[in-house]
Motif scaffolding. Structure first.
Motif, PDB file in Angstrom:
ATOM      1  N   ASP A  66       8.389   5.894   1.560  1.00 46.64           N
ATOM      2  CA  ASP A  66       9.626   6.346   0.923  1.00 46.64           C
ATOM      3  C   ASP A  66      10.311   5.205   0.173  1.00 46.64           C
ATOM      4  O   ASP A  66      10.811   5.378  -0.939  1.00 46.64           O
ATOM      5  N   ARG A  67      10.321   4.028   0.779  1.00 48.01           N
ATOM      6  CA  ARG A  67      10.932   2.860   0.139  1.00 48.01           C
ATOM      7  C   ARG A  67      10.151   2.438  -1.107  1.00 48.01           C
ATOM      8  O   ARG A  67      10.729   2.068  -2.130  1.00 48.01           O
ATOM      9  N   LEU A  68       8.816   2.498  -1.008  1.00 41.57           N
ATOM     10  CA  LEU A  68       8.002   2.156  -2.181  1.00 41.57           C
ATOM     11  C   LEU A  68       8.211   3.175  -3.293  1.00 41.57           C
ATOM     12  O   LEU A  68       8.303   2.818  -4.469  1.00 41.57           O
ATOM     13  N   ALA A  69       8.314   4.443  -2.907  1.00 44.30           N
ATOM     14  CA  ALA A  69       8.520   5.508  -3.897  1.00 44.30           C
ATOM     15  C   ALA A  69       9.791   5.248  -4.705  1.00 44.30           C
ATOM     16  O   ALA A  69       9.837   5.500  -5.913  1.00 44.30           O
ATOM     17  N   ALA A  70      10.795   4.718  -4.032  1.00 36.20           N
ATOM     18  CA  ALA A  70      12.077   4.467  -4.704  1.00 36.20           C
ATOM     19  C   ALA A  70      11.969   3.381  -5.777  1.00 36.20           C
ATOM     20  O   ALA A  70      12.805   3.300  -6.666  1.00 36.20           O
ATOM     21  N   THR A  71      10.927   2.560  -5.717  1.00 32.08           N
ATOM     22  CA  THR A  71      10.755   1.493  -6.718  1.00 32.08           C
ATOM     23  C   THR A  71       9.951   1.969  -7.926  1.00 32.08           C
ATOM     24  O   THR A  71       9.860   1.263  -8.924  1.00 32.08           O
ATOM     25  N   LEU A  72       9.332   3.137  -7.791  1.00 36.35           N
ATOM     26  CA  LEU A  72       8.369   3.621  -8.791  1.00 36.35           C
ATOM     27  C   LEU A  72       8.916   4.822  -9.552  1.00 36.35           C
ATOM     28  O   LEU A  72       9.831   5.499  -9.076  1.00 36.35           O
ATOM     29  N   CYS A 117       4.208   9.480  -6.309  1.00 35.28           N
ATOM     30  CA  CYS A 117       4.893   9.860  -5.070  1.00 35.28           C
ATOM     31  C   CYS A 117       3.969  10.047  -3.879  1.00 35.28           C
ATOM     32  O   CYS A 117       4.405  10.447  -2.810  1.00 35.28           O
ATOM     33  N   VAL A 118       2.677   9.754  -4.033  1.00 34.37           N
ATOM     34  CA  VAL A 118       1.748   9.866  -2.899  1.00 34.37           C
ATOM     35  C   VAL A 118       1.087   8.511  -2.671  1.00 34.37           C
ATOM     36  O   VAL A 118       0.658   7.854  -3.628  1.00 34.37           O
ATOM     37  N   PHE A 119       0.999   8.116  -1.399  1.00 30.76           N
ATOM     38  CA  PHE A 119       0.559   6.763  -1.052  1.00 30.76           C
ATOM     39  C   PHE A 119      -0.642   6.772  -0.100  1.00 30.76           C
ATOM     40  O   PHE A 119      -0.723   7.608   0.792  1.00 30.76           O
ATOM     41  N   VAL A 126      -2.371   2.217  -2.612  1.00 32.19           N
ATOM     42  CA  VAL A 126      -2.566   2.951  -3.858  1.00 32.19           C
ATOM     43  C   VAL A 126      -1.455   3.991  -3.946  1.00 32.19           C
ATOM     44  O   VAL A 126      -1.244   4.753  -3.000  1.00 32.19           O
ATOM     45  N   ALA A 127      -0.753   4.008  -5.068  1.00 33.94           N
ATOM     46  CA  ALA A 127       0.250   5.045  -5.322  1.00 33.94           C
ATOM     47  C   ALA A 127      -0.267   5.912  -6.454  1.00 33.94           C
ATOM     48  O   ALA A 127      -0.814   5.395  -7.435  1.00 33.94           O
ATOM     49  N   THR A 128      -0.107   7.201  -6.312  1.00 35.47           N
ATOM     50  CA  THR A 128      -0.583   8.075  -7.382  1.00 35.47           C
ATOM     51  C   THR A 128       0.254   9.352  -7.454  1.00 35.47           C
ATOM     52  O   THR A 128       1.255   9.504  -6.742  1.00 35.47           O
TER      53      THR A 128
END
Lengths: 452, 452
Positions: free
Chosen positions: A94-100, A105-107, A289-291
């Motif tokens: 969730d924290r990483l999503a906020a930077t992107l 939105c999937v990790f 990996v974020a995608t």
């Protein structure tokens, strides 16, 4: 010192006997033995202090107490695999999503940048059902077999180029095919990718992905021209492929104003896949990996499980969360902006006085100095080891800086001072790498008592 | 509880949204949320205790204080990469060397069993200059692209079999092509590899490596017949190939009397490459390739550096050393011998009373129970989820045990008691995996105060 269990000669003898020699030691003719580190400083077995200009992995500083504390606390409670439901992995994602950008939105959590890039390649192929990959010249995306195939820096020395790999020119406006004087180098370099894709199609092949570091590192600390990524993404997507931004070296605020280096290409630009690694766990093996939901959905739909034993454990995610906290709490992005700009300014002034400095470039605490013997011809000064060693780029003539993010103004000044004097009054370690080791640092005789 | 930061429903909702669904949760219809663990016990958010029969990664027990202490101490001092000379990596390699035949004396440290197997494949190919690989049917060697290619368990569901991969029959004397009644199943199965190699040669191809888990795990907790490995090694080496023993699941004393499972094949047998992983760091991402000086020499001689950013850091090696210490100090190999034998004995007695148990096999704390609906025909009892769920093997009818090595006599008795009663008086989690999840465990209502 207490941290030393063996005499240096003994360590070295055991190392030569027991550890695969394909991983070369720094300064292999007279290796440095580091026994402790803190912040941006390393200390050898005699207590001698070194200013670390190259450890981008120890992102928030060596041995940061907040990271150690978070790791130890979670290790004491639980460290199962990610098949169990746990708060840390979802809070971290969730924290990483906020930077992107919202789309990413999937990790998937893994253990190294190499594992991340291998998975990115699988995701791209599964989603597109195409095979071919376009990469930049001189790129390096990791040590795994699949990644050597997409790394010109490696495959040229090894198995050679696979038929499904296509190499686009490196968009280097200092010495590439289009330079500063070109009216629109971003468009011109993007057009080379467009042409390459057309060639691929003529062969009856199809593009699954374009892979690029957001700032090519092994390629020579390259700052890409504006509009390059958005244009390339347009062409790649038109061909049914996806855009993979490799942020393994460049992410987590190193460039200062932006959290991710691909964001330098504009607020509207969004890759389809982002891979991250080195700085993520401050030394702990953690990568990701974020995608998009669509790509992740296609990967799930094949019905075959992807399980990574150590990826996304409660301890890894606790460490990842602590790194994000420190970046914010210590304003390390602000520091990267301020110190990076100051260092770049000092180096630019140095350039005015030293013919050997052909180019000073970079952003935040990701800087490169390109050394040349002739500014006009831009002849690479490969052997110019009186200043420091060439360390990256196709001709190994790009000196690079990517220090821990706590690197200070006084550290920046010291670096420039050392180079300005071009003397050995202060010891400068200058051994040339035997096998393309990309990292050097500068040793000083500053009193060790300065530390803590 | 303090360890829970989100309500379970919220964690689950975030998990479904943020984490790639290709990694399935345990018991996905009603996932278990584990918030802490110690030794062989897991605890959910309500403090309910579970006996862990399957976490082979947490080898010396969940959250062992000696491991946490060693990790935290080293994290506080230094955690650079392995290009710096450091004592931990050489001391750890030296300790590992002492557990292996003398020939296996060069080490490469990496972050996962998958990275280890990928590197083993590179080493084999570089050394032999051949390409082809022989693997066992149903094998799984990791999640990377290169390893899916050599894992029939995966490639049959994905891209299919590559022309350079050759699948030998699984030497399963319970339901394979040669069984207990065969006078020499080791030789007979080895001959299938010999024949396969001859076929490969007829195609003008050459063998680089034979890859096998020392005890095939996904294949169904198989104990290989005596003489199989030495004979296969003879044939593979005659063909110019090397023998790779995958000890990622089976190493570090799990089999009790021996430190490595390949040693079950005789004191004289020595692989050319051994890969290790899961239990090595007790949950920390740590893995390794051990090989001979000749193979390592050939890999160095290609002149291309192999560098693994996180592999062999001072922290990883400190943790690895601490794991080795605990194995010795707590006599966990002795425990595996004693508890494993007792559990096998209890399960064998159970077999006498329950037709559904076709076979009980294993060594040390690596045990399998094969469930059948017909003992004569050996029909796999795939849906027999009243006892517990089938969890491994081609038909997913092999219940496996590979608990933390501190698993005790009373734990063994509890497992058998649960199965003996075949009731739901004590809750048995029995959900069938949707996608070949290979691990289950048993929940009990034992008072949580029993722990600590």
């Amino acid at each position: 010192m207490a941290q030393e269990k063996l005499r240096k000669e003994e360590t070295l003898a055991m190392r030569n006997r027991l550890i695969g020699q394909s991983c070369r030691l720094f300064y292999s003719e007279d290796p440095v033995k580091i026994v402790r580190a803190r912040g941006q400083y390393l200390f050898d077995e005699n207590g001698k202090r070194y200013l670390d200009c190259i450890s981008n992995v120890q992102h928030v500083g060596h041995c940061h107490p907040a990271i150690t504390k978070a790791a130890a606390a979670q290790m004491d409670v639980l460290n199962t695999n990610s098949r169990f439901l746990h708060d840390n992995i979802v809070l971290y994602a969730d924290r990483l999503a906020a930077t992107l950008p919202q789309k990413l939105c999937v990790f998937y959590f893994v253990n190294s940048g190499s594992e991340a890039n291998d998975l990115a390649l699988r995701l791209a192929r599964q989603y597109t059902q195409h095979e071919d990959v376009v990469v930049l010249d001189h790129a390096y995306h990791g040590h795994l077999m699949s990644l050597i195939d997409i790394s010109p820096y490696k495959f040229r020395k090894l198995a050679g180029q696979k038929e499904w790999v296509h190499v686009a020119p490196l968009p280097d406006t200092y010495r590439g095919i289009y330079r500063e004087d070109h009216p629109d180098p971003g468009q011109a370099y993007a057009d080379t990718v467009k042409d390459l894709i057309e060639d691929v199609h003529k062969k009856g092949r199809k593009i699954s992905a374009f892979f690029a570091e957001s700032l090519p590192s092994v390629g020579g600390q390259i700052i890409l021209p504006q509009e390059y990524f958005p244009k390339v993404a347009e062409y790649v997507r038109s061909a049914g492929g996806v855009f993979v931004a490799d942020e393994v070296q460049t992410g987590f605020g190193r460039v200062g104003h932006h959290f991710w280096a691909f964001q330098l290409q504009g607020d509207d630009f969004c890759p389809d896949i982002v891979t991250m690694g080195k700085p993520m766990g401050n030394g702990h093996p953690l990568a990701c990996v974020a995608t998009t939901a669509e790509i992740a959905g296609a990967f799930t739909a094949n019905g075959v499980e992807y399980f990574n034993t150590f990826g996304g454990t409660p301890v890894s995610c606790a460490i990842g969360l602590a790194v994000l906290d420190v970046i914010v709490e210590e304003d390390l992005r602000g520091n990267a902006v301020r110190v990076g700009a100051h260092l770049k300014d000092l180096l630019t002034k140095l350039k005015a006085r030293h013919e050997i400095i052909g180019d000073v470039r970079g952003v935040g605490l990701f800087l490169g100095i390109e050394l040349v013997t002739d500014r006009e011809k831009k002849t690479p000064a490969t052997e110019a080891d009186q200043i420091c060693v060439s360390t990256d780029g196709p001709w190994e003539n790009v000196l690079k800086f990517k220090p821990p993010m706590c690197f200070g103004m006084e550290n920046a000044e010291l670096v420039v001072q050392l180079q300005k004097h071009l003397t050995l009054t202060l010891q400068i370690i200058t051994e040339r790498s035997m096998c393309n080791i990309n990292q050097k640092f500068i040793s000083t005789n500053l009193p060790k008592t300065l530390e803590e």
